[in-house]
Scaffold this active site. Structure first.
Site, PDB file in Angstrom:
ATOM      1  N   CYS A  69       0.806  -1.224   0.000  1.00 16.38           N
ATOM      2  CA  CYS A  69       0.000   0.000   0.000  1.00 16.38           C
ATOM      3  C   CYS A  69       0.838   1.272   0.000  1.00 16.38           C
ATOM      4  O   CYS A  69       0.297   2.366  -0.173  1.00 16.38           O
ATOM      5  CB  CYS A  69      -0.939   0.001   1.207  1.00 16.38           C
ATOM      6  SG  CYS A  69      -2.122  -1.361   1.209  1.00 16.38           S
ATOM      7  N   HIS A 106      12.365   2.099   6.272  1.00 14.94           N
ATOM      8  CA  HIS A 106      12.241   0.668   5.987  1.00 14.94           C
ATOM      9  C   HIS A 106      12.599  -0.117   7.242  1.00 14.94           C
ATOM     10  O   HIS A 106      13.650   0.086   7.837  1.00 14.94           O
ATOM     11  CB  HIS A 106      13.172   0.272   4.831  1.00 14.94           C
ATOM     12  CG  HIS A 106      12.746  -0.963   4.113  1.00 14.94           C
ATOM     13  ND1 HIS A 106      12.717  -2.196   4.726  1.00 14.94           N
ATOM     14  CD2 HIS A 106      12.316  -1.165   2.844  1.00 14.94           C
ATOM     15  CE1 HIS A 106      12.293  -3.103   3.859  1.00 14.94           C
ATOM     16  NE2 HIS A 106      12.036  -2.505   2.705  1.00 14.94           N
ATOM     17  N   HIS A 141      -4.460  18.839   7.014  1.00 15.01           N
ATOM     18  CA  HIS A 141      -5.193  17.687   6.499  1.00 15.01           C
ATOM     19  C   HIS A 141      -4.269  16.469   6.503  1.00 15.01           C
ATOM     20  O   HIS A 141      -3.094  16.577   6.147  1.00 15.01           O
ATOM     21  CB  HIS A 141      -5.706  17.945   5.079  1.00 15.01           C
ATOM     22  CG  HIS A 141      -6.373  19.264   4.913  1.00 15.01           C
ATOM     23  ND1 HIS A 141      -7.604  19.551   5.472  1.00 15.01           N
ATOM     24  CD2 HIS A 141      -5.976  20.399   4.269  1.00 15.01           C
ATOM     25  CE1 HIS A 141      -7.936  20.798   5.165  1.00 15.01           C
ATOM     26  NE2 HIS A 141      -6.971  21.334   4.441  1.00 15.01           N
ATOM     27  N   HIS A 199      -3.264   6.160   6.200  1.00 17.34           N
ATOM     28  CA  HIS A 199      -3.426   4.853   5.571  1.00 17.34           C
ATOM     29  C   HIS A 199      -4.711   4.189   6.058  1.00 17.34           C
ATOM     30  O   HIS A 199      -4.903   3.972   7.256  1.00 17.34           O
ATOM     31  CB  HIS A 199      -2.229   3.971   5.928  1.00 17.34           C
ATOM     32  CG  HIS A 199      -2.310   2.594   5.351  1.00 17.34           C
ATOM     33  ND1 HIS A 199      -1.825   2.290   4.118  1.00 17.34           N
ATOM     34  CD2 HIS A 199      -2.839   1.448   5.845  1.00 17.34           C
ATOM     35  CE1 HIS A 199      -2.035   1.015   3.870  1.00 17.34           C
ATOM     36  NE2 HIS A 199      -2.656   0.486   4.899  1.00 17.34           N
ATOM     37  N   HIS A 207     -14.873   2.875   3.878  1.00 18.02           N
ATOM     38  CA  HIS A 207     -16.285   2.520   3.758  1.00 18.02           C
ATOM     39  C   HIS A 207     -16.749   2.580   2.305  1.00 18.02           C
ATOM     40  O   HIS A 207     -17.441   1.677   1.819  1.00 18.02           O
ATOM     41  CB  HIS A 207     -17.126   3.458   4.620  1.00 18.02           C
ATOM     42  CG  HIS A 207     -18.591   3.150   4.623  1.00 18.02           C
ATOM     43  ND1 HIS A 207     -19.459   3.665   3.678  1.00 18.02           N
ATOM     44  CD2 HIS A 207     -19.345   2.364   5.446  1.00 18.02           C
ATOM     45  CE1 HIS A 207     -20.676   3.228   3.919  1.00 18.02           C
ATOM     46  NE2 HIS A 207     -20.645   2.445   4.987  1.00 18.02           N
ATOM     47  N   ASN A 215     -10.328  -1.330   0.673  1.00 16.61           N
ATOM     48  CA  ASN A 215      -8.869  -1.218   0.625  1.00 16.61           C
ATOM     49  C   ASN A 215      -8.432  -1.310  -0.831  1.00 16.61           C
ATOM     50  O   ASN A 215      -8.385  -2.388  -1.410  1.00 16.61           O
ATOM     51  CB  ASN A 215      -8.236  -2.337   1.457  1.00 16.61           C
ATOM     52  CG  ASN A 215      -6.715  -2.217   1.521  1.00 16.61           C
ATOM     53  OD1 ASN A 215      -6.100  -1.521   0.720  1.00 16.61           O
ATOM     54  ND2 ASN A 215      -6.110  -2.900   2.467  1.00 16.61           N
TER      55      ASN A 215
END
EC number: 2.3.1.-
Length: 479
Positions: free
Chosen positions: A190, A276, A362, A366, A395, A399
């Site tokens: 993602c 990472h 803002h 994730h 919603h 995903n």
């Protein structure tokens, strides 16, 4: 007789300062000189190392046709008709879906509606082309940019890497130049959207400047996910979660470092950072593409996933905070930590985090799963209004992996919340395990474009928050 210049106000002020400096103790004088030199060196280094500004000219998010919408009833119908799942497994997926935070209008891949109940390469290609071609065409059309103008092409898809590559498919469809610098990024999870922006910005800054002092050109970033070949037909519960929450979604963003297009751009890229954490075994294995003991391919999400995400987030904001937070908030944070340690409460000191709402107006958090949104909100001390866009995106679209942060940005614009000068934080997690951030500054007030995917439904949001999960909480997805 003194010269005229010696009696000028500037000369008199300089003489006064020098006289004052001579009265200072030598150690203090040395400290002042060293501080002044350090300040000058810092300013010069900043001027020398200053990078070309990179702007987000515009972006688009794919909204599939209404006949691709999938509800709980459609999922149950597919599960029963394919005859691949036992009653126990069907009950498990039904429970996960009901607690996932997904609504009844997300979008599924084409093979779900084909009636064949088989995942094939042809369906994967169809899923990829429908999203990639639609969103790139929309973006170029509304940005006044032709395919021949594109200098850099970055395409990211974690679980599908065909030959020719997805980047080649786009270059072929839109007839891009032979010298376009094309990159296909796979396996990044993602986080691929934020990584793709960073890659594109770095590539733009490496391009030679055009004649007349113009910028390097245009970079097209396209991020998607492909679930057709990774739909799981086995009985491993860690691998079944992806069937319940992964959905179809694609986004494209057009970046430029051409100063003449600044007036047309929506945002300026202020910072891109990634950390990472793959050296840790639990982090590395938290989300893995694999086959089960019967050879069924899928993505396994371990019970360590949410804990790994929380630990990665803490390390990531430790690196990001000093670069984005105001000095006043950093001092307040240091005071809170010092006070907790002085009281002998090391656990409370470790739990302290700076208030990132002082740095950003803002936040595109994730939104890969309800548990992840809850974890980020709890660790960062965010209230319901901060995590609202993440919950709404989960919603409405489910995903969608690497494109999630752009759907969230579109939500802010659909709500007409973005004003010139506002700072936007995109935060995404990825397999491996990575935490990645893009920081933007709005160059103008941003409302919804004609192709904003929230047009027609944003008035229904925010929806009431789902009830807290009490069972199977370790199966809720991050990726």
């Amino acid at each position: 007789m003194s010269s005229p210049s010696s009696s000028t106000p500037a000369a008199m002020a300089a003489a006064t300062v020098m006289a004052s400096l001579r009265t200072l103790p030598f150690p203090l004088l040395v400290a002042l000189v060293v501080s002044a030199l350090a300040f000058i060196a810092t300013v010069l280094r900043h001027l020398v190392r200053r990078q070309r500004p990179v702007y987000l000219l515009n972006y688009s998010c794919h909204l599939p046709d209404a006949d691709r919408q999938v509800s709980l009833e459609v999922c149950e119908y597919f599960g029963l008709k394919c005859r691949r799942y036992s009653d126990d497994i069907a009950d498990f997926m039904r429970l996960i879906y009901s607690k996932s935070g997904l609504g009844q209008e997300t979008f599924a891949p084409p093979f779900i509606f084909s009636g064949k109940f088989e995942k094939t390469l042809a369906f994967a290609i169809q899923e990829a082309e429908e999203g990639l071609f639609a969103v790139v065409g929309q973006l170029l059309a509304k940005s006044d940019v032709t395919p021949a103008d594109i200098d850099v092409l970055v395409v990211a898809c974690s679980m599908f890497s065909p030959m020719p590559s997805l980047a080649s498919m786009i270059a072929h469809r839109f007839k891009m130049r032979p010298d376009v610098k094309a990159y296909s990024v796979a396996g990044m999870g993602c986080s691929a959207g934020t990584v793709g922006v960073d890659t594109a910005a770095r590539s733009l800054r490496c391009l030679p400047r055009r004649r007349g002092g113009g910028g390097g050109g245009y970079a097209l970033v396209v991020v998607t996910e492909n679930t057709s070949l990774n739909w799981y037909f086995g009985e491993n519960k860690h691998m079944l979660v992806t069937n319940c929450i992964f959905r179809v979604g694609t986004a494209a963003a057009l970046l430029t470092d051409n100063p003449s297009r600044r007036g047309d751009a929506k945002y300026e890229l202020v910072r891109a950072m990634r950390t990472h954490h793959g050296a840790d075994d639990a982090a590395f294995h938290a989300a893995t593409q694999m086959e089960d003991d019967r050879g069924n391919l899928g993505v396994a999400l371990t019970k360590d996933l949410v804990r790994v995400a929380g630990a990665a987030l803490r390390r990531h904001i430790t690196a990001l905070g000093p670069r984005v937070l105001p000095v006043s908030e950093m001092l307040r944070y240091a005071w809170r930590v010092a006070r907790a340690r002085a009281a002998g409460n090391a656990k409370a000191a470790a739990a302290e985090v700076p208030d990132f709402q002082k740095a950003f107006e803002h936040m595109c958090i994730h939104s890969g799963g309800k548990a992840v949104i809850d974890t980020v909100g709890r660790l960062m001390g965010f209230g319901p209004h901060v995590v609202e866009p993440a919950r709404a995106t989960l919603h409405r679209f489910g995903n969608t992996s690497s494109s999630l942060v752009f759907y969230e940005l579109a939500y802010f614009e659909a709500k007409r919340r973005v004003r010139a000068g506002d700072r936007v934080w995109m935060l995404a997690f990825g397999t491996g395990f990575k935490a990645c951030s893009n920081v933007w500054r709005a160059l103008r007030d941003c409302g919804p474009d004609a192709d904003n995917p929230w047009n027609g439904c944003v008035h229904r949001y925010p929806v009431p928050p789902p009830p807290p999960s009490r069972t199977h909480k370790h199966y809720v997805s991050l990726e």
